[in-house]
Enzyme design. Structure first.
Site, PDB file in Angstrom:
ATOM      1  N   GLY A 231      83.976  17.176  39.255  1.00  0.00           N
ATOM      2  CA  GLY A 231      84.781  18.340  39.597  1.00  0.00           C
ATOM      3  C   GLY A 231      85.864  18.069  40.614  1.00  0.00           C
ATOM      4  O   GLY A 231      86.648  18.971  40.934  1.00  0.00           O
ATOM      5  N   GLU A 274      79.873  12.355  39.282  1.00  0.00           N
ATOM      6  CA  GLU A 274      80.276  12.304  37.872  1.00  0.00           C
ATOM      7  C   GLU A 274      81.713  12.750  37.659  1.00  0.00           C
ATOM      8  O   GLU A 274      81.977  13.697  36.923  1.00  0.00           O
ATOM      9  CB  GLU A 274      79.406  13.334  37.156  1.00  0.00           C
ATOM     10  CG  GLU A 274      78.616  12.841  36.016  1.00  0.00           C
ATOM     11  CD  GLU A 274      77.582  13.897  35.730  1.00  0.00           C
ATOM     12  OE1 GLU A 274      76.418  13.523  35.661  1.00  0.00           O
ATOM     13  OE2 GLU A 274      77.941  15.090  35.602  1.00  0.00           O
ATOM     14  N   ARG A 277      88.076  14.088  35.636  1.00  0.00           N
ATOM     15  CA  ARG A 277      89.504  14.299  35.900  1.00  0.00           C
ATOM     16  C   ARG A 277      90.040  13.348  36.974  1.00  0.00           C
ATOM     17  O   ARG A 277      91.110  12.778  36.822  1.00  0.00           O
ATOM     18  CB  ARG A 277      89.683  15.748  36.379  1.00  0.00           C
ATOM     19  CG  ARG A 277      91.105  16.155  36.684  1.00  0.00           C
ATOM     20  CD  ARG A 277      91.123  17.529  37.397  1.00  0.00           C
ATOM     21  NE  ARG A 277      90.153  18.436  36.859  1.00  0.00           N
ATOM     22  CZ  ARG A 277      90.372  19.273  35.845  1.00  0.00           C
ATOM     23  NH1 ARG A 277      91.558  19.306  35.288  1.00  0.00           N
ATOM     24  NH2 ARG A 277      89.412  20.074  35.423  1.00  0.00           N
ATOM     25  N   ARG A 313      95.813  22.384  27.744  1.00  0.00           N
ATOM     26  CA  ARG A 313      95.425  22.934  29.061  1.00  0.00           C
ATOM     27  C   ARG A 313      96.298  24.100  29.531  1.00  0.00           C
ATOM     28  O   ARG A 313      95.774  25.109  30.003  1.00  0.00           O
ATOM     29  CB  ARG A 313      95.418  21.836  30.132  1.00  0.00           C
ATOM     30  CG  ARG A 313      94.454  20.686  29.842  1.00  0.00           C
ATOM     31  CD  ARG A 313      94.258  19.768  31.031  1.00  0.00           C
ATOM     32  NE  ARG A 313      93.516  20.431  32.072  1.00  0.00           N
ATOM     33  CZ  ARG A 313      94.030  20.897  33.178  1.00  0.00           C
ATOM     34  NH1 ARG A 313      95.303  20.756  33.430  1.00  0.00           N
ATOM     35  NH2 ARG A 313      93.275  21.524  34.052  1.00  0.00           N
ATOM     36  N   CYS A 346     103.166  27.336  15.505  1.00  0.00           N
ATOM     37  CA  CYS A 346     103.622  28.681  15.152  1.00  0.00           C
ATOM     38  C   CYS A 346     102.819  29.767  15.874  1.00  0.00           C
ATOM     39  O   CYS A 346     102.171  30.598  15.240  1.00  0.00           O
ATOM     40  CB  CYS A 346     103.558  28.881  13.646  1.00  0.00           C
ATOM     41  SG  CYS A 346     101.893  28.675  13.032  1.00  0.00           S
ATOM     42  N   GLU A 347     102.837  29.718  17.178  1.00  0.00           N
ATOM     43  CA  GLU A 347     102.233  30.779  17.980  1.00  0.00           C
ATOM     44  C   GLU A 347     103.117  30.997  19.198  1.00  0.00           C
ATOM     45  O   GLU A 347     103.592  30.028  19.792  1.00  0.00           O
ATOM     46  CB  GLU A 347     100.820  30.394  18.449  1.00  0.00           C
ATOM     47  CG  GLU A 347      99.840  30.205  17.315  1.00  0.00           C
ATOM     48  CD  GLU A 347      98.380  30.296  17.750  1.00  0.00           C
ATOM     49  OE1 GLU A 347      98.083  30.917  18.783  1.00  0.00           O
ATOM     50  OE2 GLU A 347      97.546  29.722  17.023  1.00  0.00           O
ATOM     51  N   TYR A 375      91.467  15.555  29.852  1.00  0.00           N
ATOM     52  CA  TYR A 375      91.408  16.702  28.953  1.00  0.00           C
ATOM     53  C   TYR A 375      92.752  16.904  28.247  1.00  0.00           C
ATOM     54  O   TYR A 375      93.160  18.020  27.959  1.00  0.00           O
ATOM     55  CB  TYR A 375      90.963  17.967  29.712  1.00  0.00           C
ATOM     56  CG  TYR A 375      89.700  17.726  30.508  1.00  0.00           C
ATOM     57  CD1 TYR A 375      88.487  17.592  29.861  1.00  0.00           C
ATOM     58  CD2 TYR A 375      89.732  17.564  31.899  1.00  0.00           C
ATOM     59  CE1 TYR A 375      87.327  17.312  30.574  1.00  0.00           C
ATOM     60  CE2 TYR A 375      88.575  17.284  32.611  1.00  0.00           C
ATOM     61  CZ  TYR A 375      87.384  17.162  31.945  1.00  0.00           C
ATOM     62  OH  TYR A 375      86.233  16.880  32.635  1.00  0.00           O
TER      63      TYR A 375
HETATM   64  N1  LLP Z   1      79.736  16.531  34.687  1.00  0.00           N
HETATM   65  C1  LLP Z   1      79.508  17.539  33.841  1.00  0.00           C
HETATM   66  C2  LLP Z   1      78.150  17.916  33.502  1.00  0.00           C
HETATM   67  C3  LLP Z   1      80.592  18.234  33.281  1.00  0.00           C
HETATM   68  O1  LLP Z   1      80.371  19.235  32.436  1.00  0.00           O
HETATM   69  C4  LLP Z   1      81.912  17.862  33.631  1.00  0.00           C
HETATM   70  C5  LLP Z   1      83.061  18.576  33.068  1.00  0.00           C
HETATM   71  C6  LLP Z   1      82.094  16.790  34.522  1.00  0.00           C
HETATM   72  C7  LLP Z   1      80.979  16.147  35.041  1.00  0.00           C
HETATM   73  C8  LLP Z   1      83.443  16.288  34.924  1.00  0.00           C
HETATM   74  O2  LLP Z   1      84.226  17.237  35.535  1.00  0.00           O
HETATM   75  P1  LLP Z   1      85.622  16.799  36.177  1.00  0.00           P
HETATM   76  O3  LLP Z   1      85.332  15.796  37.258  1.00  0.00           O
HETATM   77  O4  LLP Z   1      86.453  16.217  35.123  1.00  0.00           O
HETATM   78  O5  LLP Z   1      86.205  18.042  36.720  1.00  0.00           O
HETATM   79  N2  LLP Z   1      88.800  21.024  30.043  1.00  0.00           N
HETATM   80  C9  LLP Z   1      88.818  21.475  31.416  1.00  0.00           C
HETATM   81  C10 LLP Z   1      87.725  20.855  32.248  1.00  0.00           C
HETATM   82  C11 LLP Z   1      86.354  21.020  31.642  1.00  0.00           C
HETATM   83  C12 LLP Z   1      85.284  20.303  32.395  1.00  0.00           C
HETATM   84  C13 LLP Z   1      84.022  20.267  31.638  1.00  0.00           C
HETATM   85  N3  LLP Z   1      82.971  19.578  32.292  1.00  0.00           N
HETATM   86  C14 LLP Z   1      90.202  21.202  31.996  1.00  0.00           C
HETATM   87  O6  LLP Z   1      91.068  20.710  31.277  1.00  0.00           O
HETATM   88  O7  LLP Z   1      90.456  21.503  33.157  1.00  0.00           O
END
Ligand code: LLP
Length: 419
Positions: A231, A274, A277, A313, A346-347, A375
């Site tokens: 996150g 974990e 991003r 996004r 087309c949106e 993403y």
């Molecule tokens: N661990 C778990 C269990 C997760 O579900 C996720 C992301 C992460 C780690 C990694 O999160 P990150 O460090 O990337 O924030 N598509 C969205 C983000 C969806 C995240 C889903 N889970 C976007 O483009 O912002």
């Protein structure tokens, strides 16, 4: 000298010894371009986040599953998480061992879970009933449970994964039942994980979530792994000088918490984070081409090949990506305008950068969309039967390598059965 409006890449040297016009010429548009140097830097920042001997970083591969990037991430010593057998297959192809993959399941079928268990991959379950399923498939096995300690955070409600309004994790009311199910199947609760959400730029919620989780962990004597989730946000507003997440104080606080926990628990249990991003977002610029400029009533549009099939996004989360302009032939016109950079789908919602104040954009310009590595391609699609773009990597040796070819028309037809 061709015109460049490059507030971000002008500073961070993204293009190294190549340039966007040359790349678009050679590989076509749209194009995902990655920079290996920046990718490696981000891996190292996460790897060195804390001072605790049994600390590991699981890259969250859902952010970007490109095989070449995964190989670099593995070289940097990171492990991976996986959400599906598909992600596992790519991670195996990138050289990750079963013991370095962590399967974080959510609403999976017994067949999928059985296959992951068969591969010897550690499984995290997300509910008491999925724990029951694990128990039936692997009695006496070691398992990780995903808890929801009530803390959530994220850049948009859709990506907050802790707290009351989310489908994720086991709520504290059910911890006793979870233990009963675990005992019924002779399971060993050797892991606890959580993930509070995605894209936070201040540390408070992550630290609070960690504090709560470590407190709960004291009640589980068999722990081998504690996974705090990802996150960690990145500054998407770099052109305006947005600050980075300050890793030094966050790391110092986490190190202190981990050491105190180890002392109280009596063992240096492995602790993981974990990030997805944070690792891959900033090492990528998405290039597109302006094929039309027009005014509709009072609104100005720059029409590009960057439809939301390429990068969803902005449409899905109202997410901001800084935009740059590269003009192959021609000077700055000196004019500024409020313009919406839109795609070719087309949106009406097909907008990558709505109502931005930017220098005048002309037909034939290239558009660079910053921080598109997380993403981006992984959420791209063939909507409108458009071809997904190619991906190239600017290596640390200064070469440019094609790391995924553009879709071909025959790819669109490949899955159909004739009747
Ligand atoms: N661990 C778990 C269990 C997760 O579900 C996720 C992301 C992460 C780690 C990694 O999160 P990150 O460090 O990337 O924030 N598509 C969205 C983000 C969806 C995240 C889903 N889970 C976007 O483009 O912002």
């Amino acid at each position: 000298m061709p015109y460049r409006y490059d507030l971000v890449t002008g500073k961070n040297g993204f293009w190294e010894n190549t340039d966007p016009v040359r790349l678009a010429d050679q590989y076509g548009s749209p194009l995902y371009v990655y920079n290996e140097r920046i990718l490696r830097e981000r891996c190292r920042e996460m790897r060195d986040l804390v001072d605790y001997p049994n600390f590991h970083v699981n890259y969250s591969a859902k952010a970007n599953t490109n095989l070449s990037l995964l190989r670099i991430i593995r070289e940097e010593g990171l492990y991976v998480d996986a959400m599906s057998l598909g992600e596992i297959a790519i991670e195996e192809a990138a050289g990750f061992d079963a013991k370095h993959i962590f399967f974080i399941s959510n609403n999976v079928s017994p067949e999928e879970m059985a296959e992951v268990i068969r591969k010897g991959i550690y499984v995290g379950v997300d509910s008491v009933s999925q724990l029951e399923m694990f128990g039936q498939l692997c009695p006496g096995g070691k398992v990780c449970v995903r808890l929801n300690t009530g803390v959530g955070a994220g850049h948009n409600a859709k990506v907050v994964t802790g707290g009351h309004e989310t489908k994720f994790g086991i709520d504290p009311e059910l911890y006793d039942e979870m233990r009963r199910v675990s005992d019924k199947y002779g399971l060993h609760l050797t892991g606890i994980n959580q993930h509070i959400g995605s894209g936070f730029l201040t540390s408070e919620e992550f630290l609070e979530g960690t504090r709560r989780l470590l407190e709960v962990c004291m009640d589980y004597p068999e722990l081998e792994t504690i996974d705090l989730g990802g996150g960690f946000g990145i500054p998407y507003h770099k052109a305006d000088g947005q600050d980075r997440l300050d890793l030094a104080p966050l790391g110092a606080e986490l190190s202190k918490m981990f050491k105190e926990f180890a002392a109280a628990y009596g063992r240096e249990v492995e602790i993981k984070i974990e990030p997805g991003r944070y690792i891959v977002a900033e090492c990528c610029v998405l290039l597109g081409t302006v094929y039309d400029t027009k005014t509709v009533y009072e609104n100005r549009f720059a029409g590009t090949d960057l439809g939301f099939n390429v990068l969803v996004r902005p449409v899905m989360y109202d997410a901001w990506h800084d935009v740059e302009i590269y003009r192959p032939n021609g000077e700055d016109t000196g004019k500024r305008q409020v313009v919406s950079v839109v795609g070719n789908i087309c949106e009406s919602g097909d907008t990558i950068a709505p109502k931005r104040e930017l220098p005048e954009i002309l037909k034939g310009d290239l558009i660079g969309v910053m921080d598109a590595g997380a993403y981006g391609y992984s959420m791209s699609s063939n909507y409108n039967s458009r071809l997904r773009p190619a991906e190239v990597l600017i290596t640390t040796e200064g070469e440019v390598k094609l790391i995924r070819r553009r879709d071909r028309l025959e790819d669109l037809l490949a899955g159909f059965e004739t009747c």
